[in-house]
Design a protein around this motif. Structure first.
Motif, PDB file in Angstrom:
ATOM      1  N   LYS A  27      55.125  61.063  54.796  1.00 27.10           N
ATOM      2  CA  LYS A  27      55.281  61.748  53.515  1.00 27.10           C
ATOM      3  C   LYS A  27      55.599  60.773  52.381  1.00 27.10           C
ATOM      4  O   LYS A  27      55.355  61.063  51.221  1.00 27.10           O
ATOM      5  N   ALA A  28      56.123  59.612  52.724  1.00 31.28           N
ATOM      6  CA  ALA A  28      56.449  58.605  51.710  1.00 31.28           C
ATOM      7  C   ALA A  28      55.215  57.826  51.260  1.00 31.28           C
ATOM      8  O   ALA A  28      55.238  57.189  50.213  1.00 31.28           O
ATOM      9  N   VAL A  29      54.142  57.880  52.023  1.00 36.57           N
ATOM     10  CA  VAL A  29      52.912  57.152  51.690  1.00 36.57           C
ATOM     11  C   VAL A  29      52.062  58.031  50.785  1.00 36.57           C
ATOM     12  O   VAL A  29      51.862  59.216  51.052  1.00 36.57           O
ATOM     13  N   GLN A  30      51.552  57.456  49.722  1.00 35.75           N
ATOM     14  CA  GLN A  30      50.719  58.201  48.777  1.00 35.75           C
ATOM     15  C   GLN A  30      49.251  57.843  48.976  1.00 35.75           C
ATOM     16  O   GLN A  30      48.715  56.953  48.322  1.00 35.75           O
ATOM     17  N   LEU A  31      48.626  58.552  49.890  1.00 33.83           N
ATOM     18  CA  LEU A  31      47.207  58.315  50.142  1.00 33.83           C
ATOM     19  C   LEU A  31      46.326  58.922  49.059  1.00 33.83           C
ATOM     20  O   LEU A  31      45.141  58.613  48.986  1.00 33.83           O
ATOM     21  N   GLU A  32      46.897  59.776  48.222  1.00 31.99           N
ATOM     22  CA  GLU A  32      46.107  60.420  47.180  1.00 31.99           C
ATOM     23  C   GLU A  32      45.519  59.404  46.201  1.00 31.99           C
ATOM     24  O   GLU A  32      44.495  59.656  45.580  1.00 31.99           O
ATOM     25  N   LYS A  33      46.183  58.275  46.067  1.00 31.20           N
ATOM     26  CA  LYS A  33      45.678  57.242  45.159  1.00 31.20           C
ATOM     27  C   LYS A  33      44.446  56.537  45.721  1.00 31.20           C
ATOM     28  O   LYS A  33      43.662  55.953  44.975  1.00 31.20           O
ATOM     29  N   ILE A  34      44.284  56.594  47.041  1.00 34.26           N
ATOM     30  CA  ILE A  34      43.151  55.930  47.691  1.00 34.26           C
ATOM     31  C   ILE A  34      41.990  56.895  47.896  1.00 34.26           C
ATOM     32  O   ILE A  34      40.831  56.527  47.726  1.00 34.26           O
ATOM     33  N   ILE A  35      42.303  58.143  48.244  1.00 40.97           N
ATOM     34  CA  ILE A  35      41.288  59.149  48.546  1.00 40.97           C
ATOM     35  C   ILE A  35      40.729  59.724  47.242  1.00 40.97           C
ATOM     36  O   ILE A  35      41.438  59.886  46.256  1.00 40.97           O
ATOM     37  N   ARG A  36      39.454  60.055  47.245  1.00 34.11           N
ATOM     38  CA  ARG A  36      38.817  60.642  46.070  1.00 34.11           C
ATOM     39  C   ARG A  36      39.417  62.005  45.752  1.00 34.11           C
ATOM     40  O   ARG A  36      39.881  62.718  46.637  1.00 34.11           O
ATOM     41  N   LYS A  37      39.377  62.365  44.502  1.00 39.83           N
ATOM     42  CA  LYS A  37      39.913  63.652  44.040  1.00 39.83           C
ATOM     43  C   LYS A  37      39.117  64.808  44.633  1.00 39.83           C
ATOM     44  O   LYS A  37      37.912  64.718  44.832  1.00 39.83           O
ATOM     45  N   GLY A  38      39.822  65.896  44.924  1.00 40.22           N
ATOM     46  CA  GLY A  38      39.169  67.086  45.439  1.00 40.22           C
ATOM     47  C   GLY A  38      39.024  67.123  46.950  1.00 40.22           C
ATOM     48  O   GLY A  38      38.476  68.068  47.495  1.00 40.22           O
ATOM     49  N   HIS A  39      39.504  66.111  47.647  1.00 40.87           N
ATOM     50  CA  HIS A  39      39.400  66.055  49.105  1.00 40.87           C
ATOM     51  C   HIS A  39      40.780  66.287  49.722  1.00 40.87           C
ATOM     52  O   HIS A  39      41.299  65.459  50.467  1.00 40.87           O
ATOM     53  N   VAL A  40      41.354  67.447  49.433  1.00 43.17           N
ATOM     54  CA  VAL A  40      42.704  67.752  49.877  1.00 43.17           C
ATOM     55  C   VAL A  40      42.754  67.922  51.393  1.00 43.17           C
ATOM     56  O   VAL A  40      43.628  67.366  52.068  1.00 43.17           O
ATOM     57  N   PHE A  41      41.815  68.683  51.962  1.00 38.58           N
ATOM     58  CA  PHE A  41      41.807  68.924  53.405  1.00 38.58           C
ATOM     59  C   PHE A  41      41.637  67.626  54.183  1.00 38.58           C
ATOM     60  O   PHE A  41      42.329  67.393  55.180  1.00 38.58           O
ATOM     61  N   GLU A  42      40.738  66.776  53.726  1.00 37.96           N
ATOM     62  CA  GLU A  42      40.508  65.508  54.408  1.00 37.96           C
ATOM     63  C   GLU A  42      41.736  64.613  54.340  1.00 37.96           C
ATOM     64  O   GLU A  42      42.062  63.914  55.298  1.00 37.96           O
ATOM     65  N   THR A  43      42.439  64.642  53.216  1.00 37.20           N
ATOM     66  CA  THR A  43      43.658  63.847  53.080  1.00 37.20           C
ATOM     67  C   THR A  43      44.739  64.345  54.026  1.00 37.20           C
ATOM     68  O   THR A  43      45.413  63.552  54.688  1.00 37.20           O
ATOM     69  N   GLN A  44      44.895  65.665  54.132  1.00 39.59           N
ATOM     70  CA  GLN A  44      45.885  66.224  55.044  1.00 39.59           C
ATOM     71  C   GLN A  44      45.536  65.916  56.489  1.00 39.59           C
ATOM     72  O   GLN A  44      46.413  65.622  57.305  1.00 39.59           O
ATOM     73  N   LEU A  45      44.256  65.971  56.809  1.00 42.07           N
ATOM     74  CA  LEU A  45      43.811  65.642  58.160  1.00 42.07           C
ATOM     75  C   LEU A  45      44.058  64.169  58.476  1.00 42.07           C
ATOM     76  O   LEU A  45      44.482  63.835  59.589  1.00 42.07           O
ATOM     77  N   LEU A  46      43.840  63.304  57.494  1.00 42.66           N
ATOM     78  CA  LEU A  46      44.111  61.878  57.678  1.00 42.66           C
ATOM     79  C   LEU A  46      45.601  61.641  57.900  1.00 42.66           C
ATOM     80  O   LEU A  46      45.983  60.844  58.766  1.00 42.66           O
TER      81      LEU A  46
END
Length: 76
Positions: A27-46
């Motif tokens: 939860k401390a890692v911010q992968l949202e800055k690396i992942i493209r916008k609009g890919h919420v499900f893929e980010t959660q799965l990652l």
């Protein structure tokens, strides 16, 4: 045979605890800055897959460490 069942049960508990702890740490890692916008499900799965992989590695280390330290009694 009973000892194998106990070992398996303890291993499962250790894996679940370490996966849970690694999920909390992720939860401390911010992968949202690396992942493209609009890919919420893929980010959660990652997040989930990384937490499972990290938890498995840490759990495997803990189980191996406990097994190895218990075998030290054969040395003396």
């Amino acid at each position: 045979m009973f000892q194998l069942g106990v070992h398996a049960s303890i291993s499962i508990v250790i894996y679940l605890i370490t996966i849970g702890l690694s999920f909390q740490a992720m939860k401390a890692v911010q992968l949202e800055k690396i992942i493209r916008k609009g890919h919420v499900f893929e980010t959660q799965l990652l997040y989930l897959f990384i937490a499972i992989a990290l938890g498995f590695l840490v759990g495997n280390f803990v189980i191996t460490f406990i097994d190895t330290s218990m075998q030290l009694s054969n040395l003396f």
